[in-house]
Enzyme design. Sequence first.
Site, PDB file in Angstrom:
ATOM      1  N   MET A  59       0.831  -1.198   0.000  1.00  0.00           N
ATOM      2  CA  MET A  59       0.000   0.000   0.000  1.00  0.00           C
ATOM      3  C   MET A  59       0.871   1.254   0.000  1.00  0.00           C
ATOM      4  O   MET A  59       1.967   1.261   0.562  1.00  0.00           O
ATOM      5  CB  MET A  59      -0.903  -0.004   1.236  1.00  0.00           C
ATOM      6  CG  MET A  59      -1.686  -1.299   1.410  1.00  0.00           C
ATOM      7  SD  MET A  59      -2.423  -1.519   3.059  1.00  0.00           S
ATOM      8  CE  MET A  59      -3.775  -0.349   2.969  1.00  0.00           C
ATOM      9  N   CYS A  60       0.377   2.310  -0.640  1.00  0.00           N
ATOM     10  CA  CYS A  60       1.011   3.625  -0.585  1.00  0.00           C
ATOM     11  C   CYS A  60       2.443   3.589  -1.141  1.00  0.00           C
ATOM     12  O   CYS A  60       2.661   3.207  -2.282  1.00  0.00           O
ATOM     13  CB  CYS A  60       0.968   4.128   0.859  1.00  0.00           C
ATOM     14  SG  CYS A  60       1.331   5.882   1.067  1.00  0.00           S
ATOM     15  N   ILE A  61       3.442   3.939  -0.321  1.00  0.00           N
ATOM     16  CA  ILE A  61       4.839   3.960  -0.757  1.00  0.00           C
ATOM     17  C   ILE A  61       5.501   2.591  -0.644  1.00  0.00           C
ATOM     18  O   ILE A  61       6.579   2.365  -1.211  1.00  0.00           O
ATOM     19  CB  ILE A  61       5.635   5.007   0.067  1.00  0.00           C
ATOM     20  CG1 ILE A  61       7.020   5.284  -0.545  1.00  0.00           C
ATOM     21  CG2 ILE A  61       5.763   4.560   1.522  1.00  0.00           C
ATOM     22  CD1 ILE A  61       6.981   5.924  -1.905  1.00  0.00           C
ATOM     23  N   THR A 116      -1.899  -0.823  -4.142  1.00  0.00           N
ATOM     24  CA  THR A 116      -2.879   0.260  -4.183  1.00  0.00           C
ATOM     25  C   THR A 116      -2.257   1.547  -3.641  1.00  0.00           C
ATOM     26  O   THR A 116      -1.419   1.499  -2.731  1.00  0.00           O
ATOM     27  CB  THR A 116      -4.146  -0.115  -3.379  1.00  0.00           C
ATOM     28  OG1 THR A 116      -5.168   0.863  -3.592  1.00  0.00           O
ATOM     29  CG2 THR A 116      -3.855  -0.241  -1.898  1.00  0.00           C
TER      30      THR A 116
END
Length: 228
Positions: free
Chosen positions: A143-145, A199
Amino acid sequence: MQEQLPKFAIVLSGCGVFDGSEIHESVCAMLAVEQSGCQYQCFAPNTWQARTIDHFTGQATAIAGDEDNRNVLAESARIARGNIKDLSEFKAKDFDAIILPGGFGAALNLSDFGIKGAECDANTEVKRALEEAYSEGLVIGAMCIAPVVLAKVLGKNNIHITIGNDKNLAVGLKKMGAVAEERDATGVCVDIEHKIVTTPCYMLATSLPQIYEGARNLVDKMLELIDY
Protein backbone atom coordinates in the site's frame (compact mmCIF):
# COMPACT_ATOMS: atom_id res chain seq x y z
CA MET A 1 -8.29 -27.15 -1.41
CA GLN A 2 -7.48 -25.58 1.95
CA GLU A 3 -9.65 -26.45 4.94
CA GLN A 4 -9.24 -22.99 6.45
CA LEU A 5 -9.62 -19.55 4.99
CA PRO A 6 -6.40 -17.77 4.00
CA LYS A 7 -4.02 -16.36 6.60
CA PHE A 8 -2.27 -13.04 6.01
CA ALA A 9 1.04 -11.77 7.36
CA ILE A 10 1.05 -7.98 7.82
CA VAL A 11 4.51 -6.41 7.98
CA LEU A 12 4.70 -3.14 9.91
CA SER A 13 7.52 -0.59 9.94
CA GLY A 14 6.89 1.35 13.14
CA CYS A 15 4.02 3.54 14.34
CA GLY A 16 3.27 6.81 12.56
CA VAL A 17 3.25 8.06 8.99
CA PHE A 18 6.48 10.06 9.12
CA ASP A 19 8.79 7.44 10.63
CA GLY A 20 6.88 4.14 10.61
CA SER A 21 3.71 2.48 9.38
CA GLU A 22 0.78 4.70 8.38
CA ILE A 23 -1.71 3.89 11.14
CA HIS A 24 -4.90 4.31 9.09
CA GLU A 25 -3.60 2.08 6.31
CA SER A 26 -2.38 -0.56 8.76
CA VAL A 27 -5.65 -0.72 10.69
CA CYS A 28 -7.77 -0.66 7.53
CA ALA A 29 -5.73 -3.56 6.13
CA MET A 30 -6.33 -5.54 9.32
CA LEU A 31 -10.03 -4.70 9.24
CA ALA A 32 -10.36 -5.68 5.58
CA VAL A 33 -8.71 -9.02 6.26
CA GLU A 34 -10.97 -9.75 9.24
CA GLN A 35 -14.11 -8.65 7.41
CA SER A 36 -13.19 -11.13 4.70
CA GLY A 37 -13.35 -13.87 7.32
CA CYS A 38 -9.59 -14.36 7.25
CA GLN A 39 -6.88 -14.19 9.90
CA TYR A 40 -3.72 -12.13 10.13
CA GLN A 41 -0.50 -12.04 12.11
CA CYS A 42 1.55 -8.87 12.41
CA PHE A 43 5.33 -8.86 12.04
CA ALA A 44 8.04 -6.20 12.11
CA PRO A 45 11.83 -6.24 11.84
CA ASN A 46 13.61 -5.99 15.18
CA THR A 47 15.79 -3.04 14.27
CA TRP A 48 16.19 0.65 15.03
CA GLN A 49 14.28 3.31 13.14
CA ALA A 50 16.22 5.46 10.72
CA ARG A 51 14.82 8.44 12.62
CA THR A 52 12.09 9.35 15.10
CA ILE A 53 9.71 12.18 14.25
CA ASP A 54 7.55 14.28 16.55
CA HIS A 55 4.26 13.92 14.70
CA PHE A 56 2.94 17.15 16.21
CA THR A 57 5.80 19.42 15.15
CA GLY A 58 7.06 17.36 12.24
CA GLN A 59 10.61 17.69 13.57
CA ALA A 60 13.11 14.86 14.02
CA THR A 61 13.79 14.10 17.67
CA ALA A 62 16.33 11.34 17.10
CA ILE A 63 18.23 9.59 14.33
CA ALA A 64 19.87 6.19 14.03
CA GLY A 65 22.42 5.74 16.79
CA ASP A 66 20.83 8.18 19.26
CA GLU A 67 19.95 6.77 22.67
CA ASP A 68 16.37 8.03 22.44
CA ASN A 69 15.68 6.63 18.98
CA ARG A 70 13.00 3.93 18.79
CA ASN A 71 12.86 0.25 17.90
CA VAL A 72 10.73 -0.70 14.87
CA LEU A 73 9.31 -3.86 16.45
CA ALA A 74 8.45 -2.13 19.73
CA GLU A 75 6.78 0.78 17.93
CA SER A 76 4.85 -1.53 15.59
CA ALA A 77 3.52 -3.36 18.65
CA ARG A 78 1.51 -0.21 19.42
CA ILE A 79 -0.60 -0.73 16.29
CA ALA A 80 -0.79 -4.50 16.78
CA ARG A 81 -1.82 -4.11 20.45
CA GLY A 82 1.16 -6.26 21.39
CA ASN A 83 0.16 -9.18 19.17
CA ILE A 84 3.19 -9.08 16.93
CA LYS A 85 6.23 -11.21 16.10
CA ASP A 86 9.79 -10.50 15.11
CA LEU A 87 9.97 -10.73 11.31
CA SER A 88 12.79 -13.25 11.73
CA GLU A 89 10.07 -15.71 12.84
CA PHE A 90 8.12 -15.37 9.58
CA LYS A 91 7.80 -18.61 7.60
CA ALA A 92 6.06 -18.38 4.25
CA LYS A 93 4.67 -21.92 4.53
CA ASP A 94 2.43 -20.74 7.38
CA PHE A 95 0.68 -18.08 5.29
CA ASP A 96 -1.21 -17.53 2.06
CA ALA A 97 -0.54 -13.81 1.63
CA ILE A 98 1.57 -10.96 2.95
CA ILE A 99 0.78 -7.22 3.07
CA LEU A 100 3.06 -4.22 3.57
CA PRO A 101 1.08 -1.11 4.61
CA GLY A 102 2.52 2.27 3.70
CA GLY A 103 3.95 5.07 5.78
CA PHE A 104 7.44 6.51 5.38
CA GLY A 105 8.78 3.69 7.54
CA ALA A 106 8.59 1.50 4.44
CA ALA A 107 11.11 3.83 2.79
CA LEU A 108 13.23 4.33 5.92
CA ASN A 109 13.06 1.15 7.99
CA LEU A 110 11.99 -1.66 5.64
CA SER A 111 14.30 -0.13 3.05
CA ASP A 112 16.31 3.06 2.71
CA PHE A 113 14.60 4.17 -0.50
CA GLY A 114 13.72 7.47 1.17
CA ILE A 115 17.43 8.22 1.49
CA LYS A 116 19.08 6.51 -1.47
CA GLY A 117 16.30 6.22 -4.03
CA ALA A 118 16.79 3.50 -6.64
CA GLU A 119 20.23 2.71 -5.17
CA CYS A 120 18.59 1.63 -1.92
CA ASP A 121 18.89 -1.58 0.06
CA ALA A 122 16.16 -3.55 1.82
CA ASN A 123 16.31 -4.66 5.42
CA THR A 124 17.79 -8.18 5.55
CA GLU A 125 14.73 -9.79 7.15
CA VAL A 126 12.34 -7.93 4.86
CA LYS A 127 14.27 -9.16 1.85
CA ARG A 128 14.25 -12.73 3.14
CA ALA A 129 10.53 -12.64 3.91
CA LEU A 130 9.57 -11.26 0.51
CA GLU A 131 11.84 -13.59 -1.44
CA GLU A 132 10.53 -16.56 0.52
CA ALA A 133 6.93 -15.42 0.03
CA TYR A 134 7.48 -14.99 -3.71
CA SER A 135 9.21 -18.37 -4.02
CA GLU A 136 6.41 -20.12 -2.13
CA GLY A 137 3.72 -18.52 -4.29
CA LEU A 138 2.14 -16.30 -1.65
CA VAL A 139 0.07 -13.37 -2.85
CA ILE A 140 1.97 -10.18 -2.03
CA GLY A 141 0.25 -6.87 -1.36
CA ALA A 142 1.57 -3.38 -0.70
CA MET A 143 0.00 0.00 0.00
CA CYS A 144 1.01 3.63 -0.58
CA ILE A 145 4.84 3.96 -0.76
CA ALA A 146 5.48 0.33 0.29
CA PRO A 147 5.56 -0.94 -3.32
CA VAL A 148 9.06 0.58 -3.56
CA VAL A 149 10.19 -2.21 -1.22
CA LEU A 150 8.73 -4.79 -3.60
CA ALA A 151 10.52 -3.07 -6.47
CA LYS A 152 13.85 -3.33 -4.68
CA VAL A 153 13.49 -6.99 -3.72
CA LEU A 154 11.44 -8.36 -6.63
CA GLY A 155 11.92 -5.80 -9.40
CA LYS A 156 14.32 -8.14 -11.16
CA ASN A 157 11.23 -10.19 -12.07
CA ASN A 158 9.73 -7.26 -14.00
CA ILE A 159 6.82 -6.95 -11.57
CA HIS A 160 3.97 -4.48 -12.16
CA ILE A 161 3.04 -2.21 -9.25
CA THR A 162 1.45 1.18 -8.57
CA ILE A 163 2.39 4.15 -6.43
CA GLY A 164 -0.46 6.25 -7.85
CA ASN A 165 0.63 8.66 -10.57
CA ASP A 166 3.97 10.00 -9.29
CA LYS A 167 6.14 10.08 -12.40
CA ASN A 168 9.36 10.80 -10.50
CA LEU A 169 8.88 7.73 -8.32
CA ALA A 170 7.99 5.72 -11.40
CA VAL A 171 11.45 6.47 -12.80
CA GLY A 172 13.04 5.07 -9.64
CA LEU A 173 10.90 1.94 -9.80
CA LYS A 174 11.90 1.42 -13.43
CA LYS A 175 15.58 1.59 -12.45
CA MET A 176 14.93 -1.28 -10.04
CA GLY A 177 13.26 -3.34 -12.77
CA ALA A 178 9.62 -2.79 -11.85
CA VAL A 179 6.89 -1.38 -14.09
CA ALA A 180 4.80 1.42 -12.55
CA GLU A 181 1.14 1.58 -13.52
CA GLU A 182 -1.04 4.59 -12.71
CA ARG A 183 -4.09 4.07 -10.52
CA ASP A 184 -6.45 6.36 -8.64
CA ALA A 185 -6.65 6.56 -4.85
CA THR A 186 -8.76 3.44 -4.36
CA GLY A 187 -7.69 1.55 -7.48
CA VAL A 188 -5.51 -1.54 -7.50
CA CYS A 189 -2.80 -2.83 -9.78
CA VAL A 190 -3.03 -6.60 -10.13
CA ASP A 191 0.02 -8.42 -11.47
CA ILE A 192 -1.52 -11.85 -12.03
CA GLU A 193 1.69 -13.47 -13.27
CA HIS A 194 3.65 -12.58 -10.13
CA LYS A 195 0.67 -12.60 -7.71
CA ILE A 196 1.31 -9.01 -6.59
CA VAL A 197 -1.43 -6.51 -5.75
CA THR A 198 -0.80 -2.84 -4.90
CA THR A 199 -2.88 0.26 -4.18
CA PRO A 200 -1.96 3.99 -3.82
CA CYS A 201 -3.81 4.87 -0.58
CA TYR A 202 -2.32 8.10 0.85
CA MET A 203 -0.17 8.64 -2.21
CA LEU A 204 -3.45 10.06 -3.56
CA ALA A 205 -6.21 9.52 -0.99
CA THR A 206 -7.55 12.44 1.04
CA SER A 207 -9.91 10.70 3.47
CA LEU A 208 -10.14 7.71 5.77
CA PRO A 209 -13.08 6.20 3.84
CA GLN A 210 -10.87 6.19 0.73
CA ILE A 211 -8.14 4.40 2.67
CA TYR A 212 -10.55 1.71 3.79
CA GLU A 213 -11.98 1.32 0.28
CA GLY A 214 -8.47 0.91 -1.13
CA ALA A 215 -7.53 -1.59 1.58
CA ARG A 216 -10.69 -3.58 0.98
CA ASN A 217 -10.13 -3.57 -2.78
CA LEU A 218 -6.56 -4.74 -2.18
CA VAL A 219 -7.62 -7.64 0.03
CA ASP A 220 -10.47 -8.64 -2.30
CA LYS A 221 -8.13 -8.81 -5.29
CA MET A 222 -5.53 -10.70 -3.27
CA LEU A 223 -8.14 -13.27 -2.29
CA GLU A 224 -8.98 -13.80 -5.96
CA LEU A 225 -5.38 -14.90 -6.52
CA ILE A 226 -5.33 -17.39 -3.64
CA ASP A 227 -6.34 -20.97 -4.31
CA TYR A 228 -8.49 -22.12 -1.41
